[in-house]
Structure formats: structure tokens, C-alpha cells
Design a protein around this motif. Structure first.
Motif, PDB file in Angstrom:
ATOM      1  N   UNK A  92      -6.215   4.731  -5.221  1.00 53.34           N
ATOM      2  CA  UNK A  92      -5.120   4.675  -6.187  1.00 53.34           C
ATOM      3  C   UNK A  92      -3.746   4.464  -5.576  1.00 53.34           C
ATOM      4  N   UNK A  93      -3.687   3.903  -4.360  1.00 52.56           N
ATOM      5  CA  UNK A  93      -2.391   3.613  -3.741  1.00 52.56           C
ATOM      6  C   UNK A  93      -1.643   2.594  -4.606  1.00 52.56           C
ATOM      7  N   UNK A  94      -0.351   2.857  -4.846  1.00 55.79           N
ATOM      8  CA  UNK A  94       0.431   2.025  -5.777  1.00 55.79           C
ATOM      9  C   UNK A  94       0.535   0.569  -5.317  1.00 55.79           C
ATOM     10  N   UNK A  95       0.969   0.372  -4.080  1.00 55.75           N
ATOM     11  CA  UNK A  95       1.179  -0.978  -3.560  1.00 55.75           C
ATOM     12  C   UNK A  95       0.495  -1.121  -2.211  1.00 55.75           C
ATOM     13  N   UNK A  96      -0.467  -2.026  -2.145  1.00 60.99           N
ATOM     14  CA  UNK A  96      -1.152  -2.297  -0.876  1.00 60.99           C
ATOM     15  C   UNK A  96      -0.869  -3.751  -0.494  1.00 60.99           C
ATOM     16  N   UNK A  97      -0.119  -3.919   0.577  1.00 63.09           N
ATOM     17  CA  UNK A  97       0.181  -5.252   1.098  1.00 63.09           C
ATOM     18  C   UNK A  97      -0.647  -5.469   2.356  1.00 63.09           C
ATOM     19  N   UNK A  98      -1.191  -6.674   2.503  1.00 59.93           N
ATOM     20  CA  UNK A  98      -2.136  -6.903   3.594  1.00 59.93           C
ATOM     21  C   UNK A  98      -1.818  -8.209   4.324  1.00 59.93           C
ATOM     22  N   UNK A  99      -1.848  -8.138   5.632  1.00 58.92           N
ATOM     23  CA  UNK A  99      -1.692  -9.339   6.451  1.00 58.92           C
ATOM     24  C   UNK A  99      -3.017 -10.087   6.476  1.00 58.92           C
ATOM     25  N   UNK A 100      -2.977 -11.363   6.134  1.00 58.65           N
ATOM     26  CA  UNK A 100      -4.185 -12.189   6.124  1.00 58.65           C
ATOM     27  C   UNK A 100      -4.232 -13.092   7.349  1.00 58.65           C
ATOM     28  N   UNK A 101      -5.451 -13.313   7.837  1.00 57.53           N
ATOM     29  CA  UNK A 101      -5.630 -14.178   9.007  1.00 57.53           C
ATOM     30  C   UNK A 101      -5.826 -15.642   8.621  1.00 57.53           C
ATOM     31  N   UNK A 102      -6.405 -15.877   7.437  1.00 55.47           N
ATOM     32  CA  UNK A 102      -6.673 -17.246   7.011  1.00 55.47           C
ATOM     33  C   UNK A 102      -6.871 -17.285   5.491  1.00 55.47           C
ATOM     34  N   UNK A 103      -7.129 -18.474   4.967  1.00 54.32           N
ATOM     35  CA  UNK A 103      -7.266 -18.651   3.525  1.00 54.32           C
ATOM     36  C   UNK A 103      -8.480 -17.903   2.968  1.00 54.32           C
TER      37      UNK A 103
END
Length: 218
Positions: A92-103
Motif C-alpha cells: 500500500x505504498x502511496x508512490x512507487x517510482x522505479x528505475x527501468x533498464x529497458x522497454x
């Protein structure tokens, strides 16, 4: 109350993010599986923890559910990134931002509910490309695939003209939302505001409209 941030994965991007957030005076929890890396950020982050973020019980113990933003920044470990993101959303974390390696990585992250997917190398490449191919564009921030904010240098072509005279929205479909003049910033400038040479025009709109304005209008 101050917002609370957590950064999981202290590689080049995650580590720099922790340092910048700390400089801004916000509370930041730094997490990594490598104890030596964690030690480097012990005096920088509010808290630095050596932990396995793929373990759901660890995420619970750290109280990440109560954080405003959690940024997942693993290097090339796509599996760890996906599993951690999935567990954070289930907590239930409000905002999860994630670094992506590829498409492909991004597609999976989108499907499991990541709130924002970050491509730091791609985004920086685009900013540099826009900067070096135009003498007018000073900076470029991509909002989506179609929309951006750019800083455009005002030339003699628009100097001494008011925003009403330029009528950028009607002619080009984009908007000047601010003007940077030396140390001063004019936010939501009135139509009567007269542009001076070397002003930085902060422009928002669709990429095609901004490109047309940069090439023809300014």
C-alpha cells in the motif's frame, strides 16, 4: 510534517538521488544489500540500512508503507526490481517510482502498478540531444511521450514584444508559463509582459508545437 522518502538500491543513480534529497533537507531512508555501500551513505541519509528489499517482512519492518515516496533503483537486476515493486504496491505504498533498464522492464513495471517509471540514461540523452542541436533550447524536460517543458532563449526576433503580440498559444499551440530574467522568475506572466533579449522562456506543450515555435517563432 516533512515528506519521507526511501531509496532502495544505492548504485550510481540511487546514491546520487539520496545525496540530492538529503541536500534538500527531506527525510530519506537509504537501503541496499551491500553493507559497504550502505556505510558510504550513513552520514548522508537520515537513515541507512543494510537489508534485502526483496523480503516482504523486511519491507514491513522498515515501515515503508508509511513513506510518501519509495524509489526502487536496482542496477541491471530486473527480477529484484520487479519483485520489490510488486511487494511495495501490495503493502500500500502511496508512490512507487522505479528505475527501468529497458522497454521490456518498463512494460512489466507498468502492469504491476509502478506509479512512475524512470529512464535516467534515456532522459538525459534526450535532454543533451535537444540542447546540442539547438542554439535556443537551454534545457528540456519530458513530461510524457508527447508533452515537454523547455527553456528557450529569447532572441532579437521576439525581444521588445509583449506576450500578447507574440500570441504563442494561438499561433503555435504551446504556452509560455514563466520567464527567467537574470535572478528573477516571472511565473504566469501577464499578456502585457514585454520580453527582453536573453530572457529564458519556460514553454510547455506538445513536442511538435514546441519544435515549431523554436524553429519559427523565436
Amino acid at each position: 510534517m516533512k515528506k519521507q522518502f526511501a531509496v532502495i538500491g544505492l548504485g550510481r543513480f540511487g546514491g546520487n538521488l539520496v545525496a540530492e534529497l538529503s541536500k534538500l533537507g527531506v527525510e530519506v531512508l537509504a537501503i541496499d544489500l551491500d553493507a559497504e555501500v550502505v556505510d558510504k551513505y550513513a552520514d548522508i541519509a537520515t537513515h541507512a540500512v543494510h537489508a534485502n528489499a526483496m523480503d516482504e517482512s523486511v519491507l514491513r519492518q522498515l515501515g515503508l508503507r508509511n513513506f510518501d515516496h519509495v524509489i526502487v533503483s536496482f542496477g541491471e537486476n530486473i527480477e529484484a526490481s520487479i519483485l520489490t515493486t510488486l511487494q511495495l504496491k501490495e503493502l500500500g505504498v502511496k508512490e512507487v517510482w522505479v528505475k527501468a533498464s529497458n522497454a521490456y522492464h518498463q512494460k512489466v513495471l507498468d502492469k504491476i502498478g509502478a506509479d512512475k517509471v524512470i529512464h535516467p540514461e534515456r532522459d538525459m540523452a534526450r535532454r543533451i540531444a535537444h540542447h546540442i542541436t539547438s542554439e535556443k533550447i537551454i534545457d528540456f524536460i519530458e513530461l510524457s511521450d508527447e508533452y515537454s517543458i523547455v527553456e528557450v532563449l529569447a532572441t532579437n526576433k521576439v525581444a521588445n514584444k509583449s506576450l500578447i503580440d507574440l500570441d504563442v498559444r494561438a499561433k503555435f499551440g504551446c504556452n509560455i508559463i514563466a520567464i527567467q530574467r537574470g535572478e528573477d522568475t516571472i511565473v504566469s506572466p501577464p499578456g502585457e509582459e514585454v520580453i527582453q533579449k536573453n530572457d529564458l522562456l519556460i514553454v510547455i506543450g506538445q513536442n511538435r508545437d514546441i519544435n515549431r515555435f523554436e524553429k519559427v517563432g523565436v
